[in-house]
Design a protein around this motif. Structure first.
Motif, PDB file in Angstrom:
ATOM      1  N   LEU A 119      49.941  34.544  52.659  1.00 30.74           N
ATOM      2  CA  LEU A 119      50.139  35.819  51.973  1.00 30.74           C
ATOM      3  C   LEU A 119      49.407  35.866  50.638  1.00 30.74           C
ATOM      4  CD1 LEU A 119      51.557  38.550  52.030  1.00 30.74           C
ATOM      5  CD2 LEU A 119      53.531  37.483  50.928  1.00 30.74           C
ATOM      6  N   GLY A 120      49.566  34.814  49.829  1.00 29.08           N
ATOM      7  CA  GLY A 120      48.942  34.817  48.516  1.00 29.08           C
ATOM      8  C   GLY A 120      47.530  34.276  48.497  1.00 29.08           C
ATOM      9  N   GLY A 121      47.237  33.333  49.420  1.00 28.68           N
ATOM     10  CA  GLY A 121      45.920  32.707  49.444  1.00 28.68           C
ATOM     11  C   GLY A 121      44.760  33.670  49.607  1.00 28.68           C
ATOM     12  N   PRO A 122      44.835  34.598  50.570  1.00 22.11           N
ATOM     13  CA  PRO A 122      43.712  35.532  50.735  1.00 22.11           C
ATOM     14  C   PRO A 122      43.455  36.379  49.495  1.00 22.11           C
ATOM     15  CG  PRO A 122      45.067  35.518  52.702  1.00 22.11           C
ATOM     16  CD  PRO A 122      45.811  34.712  51.666  1.00 22.11           C
ATOM     17  N   PHE A 123      44.530  36.797  48.805  1.00 20.19           N
ATOM     18  CA  PHE A 123      44.333  37.602  47.598  1.00 20.19           C
ATOM     19  C   PHE A 123      43.714  36.769  46.481  1.00 20.19           C
ATOM     20  CE2 PHE A 123      47.482  40.110  49.838  1.00 20.19           C
ATOM     21  CZ  PHE A 123      46.983  41.393  49.684  1.00 20.19           C
ATOM     22  N   ALA A 146      36.205  39.695  50.350  1.00 16.53           N
ATOM     23  CA  ALA A 146      37.350  38.811  50.561  1.00 16.53           C
ATOM     24  C   ALA A 146      38.659  39.506  50.207  1.00 16.53           C
ATOM     25  CB  ALA A 146      37.177  37.542  49.729  1.00 16.53           C
ATOM     26  N   THR A 147      38.620  40.381  49.217  1.00  8.93           N
ATOM     27  CA  THR A 147      39.819  41.125  48.840  1.00  8.93           C
ATOM     28  C   THR A 147      40.245  42.063  49.956  1.00  8.93           C
ATOM     29  OG1 THR A 147      39.207  41.024  46.497  1.00  8.93           O
ATOM     30  CG2 THR A 147      40.824  42.691  47.145  1.00  8.93           C
ATOM     31  N   HIS A 148      39.301  42.755  50.560  1.00  4.32           N
ATOM     32  CA  HIS A 148      39.608  43.655  51.676  1.00  4.32           C
ATOM     33  C   HIS A 148      40.194  42.870  52.850  1.00  4.32           C
ATOM     34  CE1 HIS A 148      39.136  47.473  53.855  1.00  4.32           C
ATOM     35  NE2 HIS A 148      38.872  46.714  54.919  1.00  4.32           N
ATOM     36  N   TYR A 149      39.644  41.713  53.099  1.00 10.18           N
ATOM     37  CA  TYR A 149      40.138  40.847  54.170  1.00 10.18           C
ATOM     38  C   TYR A 149      41.593  40.459  53.901  1.00 10.18           C
ATOM     39  CZ  TYR A 149      40.049  36.868  57.464  1.00 10.18           C
ATOM     40  OH  TYR A 149      40.300  35.991  58.482  1.00 10.18           O
ATOM     41  N   ALA A 150      41.910  40.197  52.644  1.00  4.77           N
ATOM     42  CA  ALA A 150      43.277  39.845  52.285  1.00  4.77           C
ATOM     43  C   ALA A 150      44.233  41.000  52.529  1.00  4.77           C
ATOM     44  CB  ALA A 150      43.336  39.417  50.819  1.00  4.77           C
ATOM     45  N   ILE A 151      43.802  42.208  52.210  1.00  6.53           N
ATOM     46  CA  ILE A 151      44.669  43.379  52.359  1.00  6.53           C
ATOM     47  C   ILE A 151      45.024  43.620  53.823  1.00  6.53           C
ATOM     48  CG2 ILE A 151      44.765  45.895  52.115  1.00  6.53           C
ATOM     49  CD1 ILE A 151      43.105  45.551  49.556  1.00  6.53           C
ATOM     50  N   SER A 193      50.585  37.889  57.446  1.00  6.59           N
ATOM     51  CA  SER A 193      51.165  36.911  56.528  1.00  6.59           C
ATOM     52  C   SER A 193      52.680  37.052  56.453  1.00  6.59           C
ATOM     53  CB  SER A 193      50.555  37.079  55.137  1.00  6.59           C
ATOM     54  OG  SER A 193      49.156  36.866  55.167  1.00  6.59           O
ATOM     55  N   ILE A 194      53.156  38.280  56.413  1.00 10.33           N
ATOM     56  CA  ILE A 194      54.600  38.513  56.368  1.00 10.33           C
ATOM     57  C   ILE A 194      55.254  38.014  57.651  1.00 10.33           C
ATOM     58  CG2 ILE A 194      56.379  40.300  56.316  1.00 10.33           C
ATOM     59  CD1 ILE A 194      54.506  41.928  54.511  1.00 10.33           C
ATOM     60  N   LEU A 195      54.590  38.230  58.774  1.00 10.73           N
ATOM     61  CA  LEU A 195      55.131  37.773  60.056  1.00 10.73           C
ATOM     62  C   LEU A 195      55.197  36.242  60.126  1.00 10.73           C
ATOM     63  CD1 LEU A 195      53.719  40.119  62.850  1.00 10.73           C
ATOM     64  CD2 LEU A 195      56.115  39.574  62.377  1.00 10.73           C
ATOM     65  N   ASP A 206      39.445  47.690  60.777  1.00  9.13           N
ATOM     66  CA  ASP A 206      40.672  47.304  60.100  1.00  9.13           C
ATOM     67  C   ASP A 206      41.892  47.398  61.010  1.00  9.13           C
ATOM     68  OD1 ASP A 206      38.957  47.128  57.999  1.00  9.13           O
ATOM     69  OD2 ASP A 206      40.008  48.537  56.697  1.00  9.13           O
ATOM     70  N   THR A 207      42.027  48.530  61.708  1.00  5.94           N
ATOM     71  CA  THR A 207      43.214  48.748  62.535  1.00  5.94           C
ATOM     72  C   THR A 207      43.323  47.705  63.636  1.00  5.94           C
ATOM     73  OG1 THR A 207      43.119  51.132  62.106  1.00  5.94           O
ATOM     74  CG2 THR A 207      44.437  50.403  63.985  1.00  5.94           C
ATOM     75  N   GLN A 208      42.221  47.431  64.310  1.00  2.42           N
ATOM     76  CA  GLN A 208      42.238  46.436  65.386  1.00  2.42           C
ATOM     77  C   GLN A 208      42.598  45.057  64.847  1.00  2.42           C
ATOM     78  OE1 GLN A 208      38.406  46.668  67.305  1.00  2.42           O
ATOM     79  NE2 GLN A 208      38.844  48.637  68.283  1.00  2.42           N
ATOM     80  N   LEU A 209      42.005  44.670  63.734  1.00  2.00           N
ATOM     81  CA  LEU A 209      42.272  43.352  63.170  1.00  2.00           C
ATOM     82  C   LEU A 209      43.716  43.231  62.694  1.00  2.00           C
ATOM     83  CD1 LEU A 209      38.984  42.784  61.131  1.00  2.00           C
ATOM     84  CD2 LEU A 209      39.648  41.657  63.255  1.00  2.00           C
TER      85      LEU A 209
END
Length: 472
Positions: free
Chosen positions: A142-146, A300-305, A311-313, A355-358
């Motif tokens: 959750l935090g790593g990608p951001f 990379a920020t967009h990838y994190a979002i 991440s929550i799951l 985005d939606t598919q990923l």
């Protein structure tokens, strides 16, 4: 679980999950590193770290038996910090790889942390503590990608290296101030250095041979020499260690079905989900260049979002599984995780263009990961006796390390088959990503078959433990 035990579990979670953070940050930094140093051998940025970890794991586990797990965890964390700093200061790709190699000394820490749980916690909390430490990967996810997004987008790959150095320093501080020493000690004996050299050299030769197979040809004498030589060296390690007066590992435990099936299934399934992680990282972060690269060109920020739901799951599933394992057979979440991982690969193979598919399909893989990381340490606890815990964790980590490096190298080989080298950097086409995902699905199904071989085991809380020393 009391406050003191919870604090120790959290302190062990940090250095253990730093491995996951390092994998995430390093994987996401690959595109930046490749473009900066203009290298077609970006795979070694990940592989050199994993290979060193594999080579030194048996020696680290043996040292932990002699000198105590906490002391050894402190030593290898310090070496990891040195490696991170060297990598952060690197002025060439070669120097960067040297730093990454030194940082690989940190690799065996997870085996020691999980083994410490058996000695530091009372029996009723062993499963929960192990599950908590394992599910801590969700906080990393959750935090790593951001963190990665902010650092890479603002400071480039060097920012990532300095972030790893900072996180390693925090882990070292926690080990020094929170974690007590474990009481178990083994008699100090000679070490089978020859066996360790054969194991490490064999794993390195096999990985190098696989990496060069696509370039030299799979029937080329050089390819066969490295691959067959590597396999032969690993087999010789087994022979020397079984016959040695003081082996690196008690390989006789592998004669029991309960042990070898757990080792095989957990190592293969874990190596599959972690070793194939580079696929999505390269897909998302490499640029889109018509006719040259079919990357999605995200920041990379967009990838994190877009990774927030996954991440929550991972957090929810990992924590829930850790609690449920007090009553649920640990084989079930492991097998279900492998099956869902295969489904996730197949779905993403068809739909990975936006985005939606990923976001939607990434949830399948997230559930799989949460199930896997929580069940693996519990299965190892259930498969062996308390006095063999450190050895078993080290052996599983070593096997998983070999599998992970081989799988990761296979991914790079498959990707390279459909790629274009442009201005010194290798870029990948869409068919390359699809083929790599198909490999991941096949390996996950093999892991499911391996999990089906595991016999019923005695639950962790029912096993006679070492006396917990963290009790107040």
């Amino acid at each position: 679980m009391g406050a003191r035990f919870a604090l120790i579990a959290l302190a062990l979670m940090w250095p253990t999950q730093l491995l996951s953070l390092a994998g995430l940050l390093g994987g996401n930094a690959q595109a930046s590193v490749a473009l900066h140093f203009r290298t077609t051998e970006i795979g070694w940025f990940i592989l050199v770290n994993a290979l060193v970890a594999t080579v030194i794991t048996p020696f680290v586990v043996k040292a932990a038996d002699f000198y105590g797990k906490r002391n050894v965890m402190i030593a290898i964390t310090l070496l990891g910090l040195v490696g991170d700093i060297v990598a952060a200061l690197a002025t060439s790709y070669g120097m960067l790889l040297v730093g990454r190699g030194i940082a690989g000394f940190y690799g065996p820490i997870a085996a020691l942390a999980y083994a410490s749980v058996r000695e530091l916690f009372p029996p009723k909390h062993v499963g929960a503590a192990s599950g908590l430490i394992g599910s801590g990967i969700a906080f990393v996810a959750l935090g790593g990608p951001f963190l990665t997004g902010w650092v890479i987008d603002s400071f480039g790959f060097r920012g990532v290296m300095w972030s790893l150095a900072t996180a390693t320093a925090i882990g070292l501080l926690l080990l020094l101030t929170v974690v007590p020493e474990t009481p178990h000690r083994a008699e100090r004996t000679k070490v089978n250095w020859l066996g360790g050299a054969l194991l490490g050299g064999g794993a390195a030769a096999l990985t190098y041979g696989i990496g060069k197979g696509g370039e030299w040809g799979w029937t080329d004498a050089r390819t066969l020499a490295f691959m067959l030589g590597g396999v032969a060296a690993v087999l010789l390690y087994v022979v020397t260690d079984v016959k040695a007066a003081h082996p690196l590992f008690d390989l006789t435990m592998m004669s029991r079905r309960s042990v070898w099936t757990v080792m095989l299934a957990t190592a293969l399934i874990s190596a599959t989900v972690f070793g194939t992680g580079v696929i999505s990282q390269l897909l998302v972060l490499f640029p889109k260049i018509p006719g040259v690269s079919d990357g999605l060109g995200m920041t990379a920020t967009h990838y994190a979002i877009i990774g927030i739901p996954a991440s929550i799951l991972i957090l929810a599933v990992g924590f829930g599984t850790g609690v449920a394992l007090r009553k649920v057979d640990a084989r079930l979440p492991l097998g279900l995780g492998a099956a869902l991982a295969a489904v996730g690969f197949l779905l993403q193979r068809q739909w990975h263009y936006g985005d939606t598919q990923l976001m939607l399909l990434g949830t399948v893989s997230a559930i799989a990961l949460g199930l896997i990381v929580s069940s693996v340490p519990v299965l190892i606890i259930e498969a062996v006796t308390p006095d063999a815990q450190a050895t078993a964790n080290g052996l599983q980590g070593m096997i998983q390390g070999v599998f992970t490096t081989v799988i990761t190298q296979l991914v790079y080989v498959i990707l390279a088959k459909n790629s274009t080298v442009y201005q010194g950097t290798r870029f990948y086409h869409d068919v390359a990503f699809k083929n790599a995902m198909l490999l991941g699905a096949g390996l996950a199904l093999l892991g499911l078959l391996a999990a089906a071989l595991i016999p019923r085991l005695k639950r962790a809380q029912d096993i006679e433990p070492e006396t917990a020393v963290a009790a107040s």
